[in-house]
Design an enzyme around this catalytic site. Structure first.
Site, PDB file in Angstrom:
ATOM      1  N   HIS A 148      -5.193   0.445  -2.420  1.00 21.64           N
ATOM      2  CA  HIS A 148      -5.607  -0.920  -2.093  1.00 21.64           C
ATOM      3  C   HIS A 148      -5.189  -1.766  -3.289  1.00 21.64           C
ATOM      4  O   HIS A 148      -6.006  -2.015  -4.180  1.00 21.64           O
ATOM      5  CB  HIS A 148      -7.128  -1.000  -1.901  1.00 21.64           C
ATOM      6  CG  HIS A 148      -7.622  -0.388  -0.620  1.00 21.64           C
ATOM      7  ND1 HIS A 148      -8.956  -0.188  -0.372  1.00 21.64           N
ATOM      8  CD2 HIS A 148      -6.962   0.040   0.474  1.00 21.64           C
ATOM      9  CE1 HIS A 148      -9.101   0.350   0.848  1.00 21.64           C
ATOM     10  NE2 HIS A 148      -7.899   0.507   1.375  1.00 21.64           N
ATOM     11  N   ASP A 188      -9.890   1.615   7.700  1.00 23.91           N
ATOM     12  CA  ASP A 188      -9.820   3.000   7.214  1.00 23.91           C
ATOM     13  C   ASP A 188     -10.882   3.859   7.906  1.00 23.91           C
ATOM     14  O   ASP A 188     -10.632   5.011   8.265  1.00 23.91           O
ATOM     15  CB  ASP A 188     -10.057   3.071   5.701  1.00 23.91           C
ATOM     16  CG  ASP A 188      -8.928   2.405   4.918  1.00 23.91           C
ATOM     17  OD1 ASP A 188      -7.799   2.362   5.428  1.00 23.91           O
ATOM     18  OD2 ASP A 188      -9.205   1.945   3.794  1.00 23.91           O
ATOM     19  N   GLU A 202       0.850  -1.183   0.000  1.00 20.00           N
ATOM     20  CA  GLU A 202       0.000   0.000   0.000  1.00 20.00           C
ATOM     21  C   GLU A 202       0.888   1.236   0.000  1.00 20.00           C
ATOM     22  O   GLU A 202       1.949   1.248   0.614  1.00 20.00           O
ATOM     23  CB  GLU A 202      -0.908   0.037   1.245  1.00 20.00           C
ATOM     24  CG  GLU A 202      -2.101  -0.879   1.150  1.00 20.00           C
ATOM     25  CD  GLU A 202      -3.231  -0.502   2.119  1.00 20.00           C
ATOM     26  OE1 GLU A 202      -3.237   0.608   2.671  1.00 20.00           O
ATOM     27  OE2 GLU A 202      -4.114  -1.356   2.314  1.00 20.00           O
ATOM     28  N   HIS A 254      -4.514   6.766  -0.363  1.00 20.71           N
ATOM     29  CA  HIS A 254      -3.760   5.529  -0.187  1.00 20.71           C
ATOM     30  C   HIS A 254      -4.300   4.492  -1.139  1.00 20.71           C
ATOM     31  O   HIS A 254      -5.383   4.657  -1.709  1.00 20.71           O
ATOM     32  CB  HIS A 254      -3.731   5.070   1.272  1.00 20.71           C
ATOM     33  CG  HIS A 254      -4.990   4.445   1.780  1.00 20.71           C
ATOM     34  ND1 HIS A 254      -6.065   5.173   2.192  1.00 20.71           N
ATOM     35  CD2 HIS A 254      -5.330   3.146   1.956  1.00 20.71           C
ATOM     36  CE1 HIS A 254      -7.025   4.354   2.611  1.00 20.71           C
ATOM     37  NE2 HIS A 254      -6.613   3.099   2.471  1.00 20.71           N
TER      38      HIS A 254
END
Ligand SMILES: [Zn+2]
Length: 136
Positions: A82, A93, A26, A80
């Site tokens: 995935h 999250d 990630e 961010h």
């Protein structure tokens, strides 16, 4: 709150390059700007070095906040990736969302990196619009 976030193509490219380079781990970063309008992207090292979690390296995150403030900007978003899905915020999250700013999730669909924007507040997730403007 923020029903949309406005970005330029270069911000999109910068984030996509970053998450793509770090995959299968990630990747994460901050978006600086004003009035829901992104002015710069700041990639931050993922201290977890994990394919399913991220934690911004505290020193790098602190320096990024200093730079944002020095530039007279504010934190308007966090992004961010995935690398293996899902295409929306994970339960972690949602629990760990600290800032009421736009959250951009990068994910892969049909081999292509894509992104969706969300607002997470008080455990509630709402999708927001990512709007693109042409460079001036
Ligand atoms: Zn996530």
């Amino acid at each position: 709150m923020a029903a949309k976030l406005i970005l330029r193509g270069e911000h999109w490219q910068a984030m996509r390059r970053h998450v793509s380079r770090r995959a299968p781990l990630e990747a994460c970063g901050l978006l600086a700007g004003k009035n829901k309008r992104v002015e710069s992207t700041l990639g931050i090292y993922n201290a977890e070095r994990s394919p399913v979690r991220f934690r911004m390296e505290p020193g790098a995150q602190w320096r990024a906040f200093q730079r944002i403030e020095a530039a007279g900007l504010e934190l308007v978003g966090i992004y961010h990736s995935h690398p293996n899905g899902p295409d929306h915020p994970s339960p972690t999250d949602v629990t760990e969302a600290l800032y009421p700013v736009a959250q951009i999730i990068w994910f892969r669909a049909d081999g292509e990196w894509r992104a969706r924007g969300f607002q997470i507040e008080g455990g509630k997730v709402t999708e927001i619009t990512l709007e693109f403007i042409k460079p001036e």
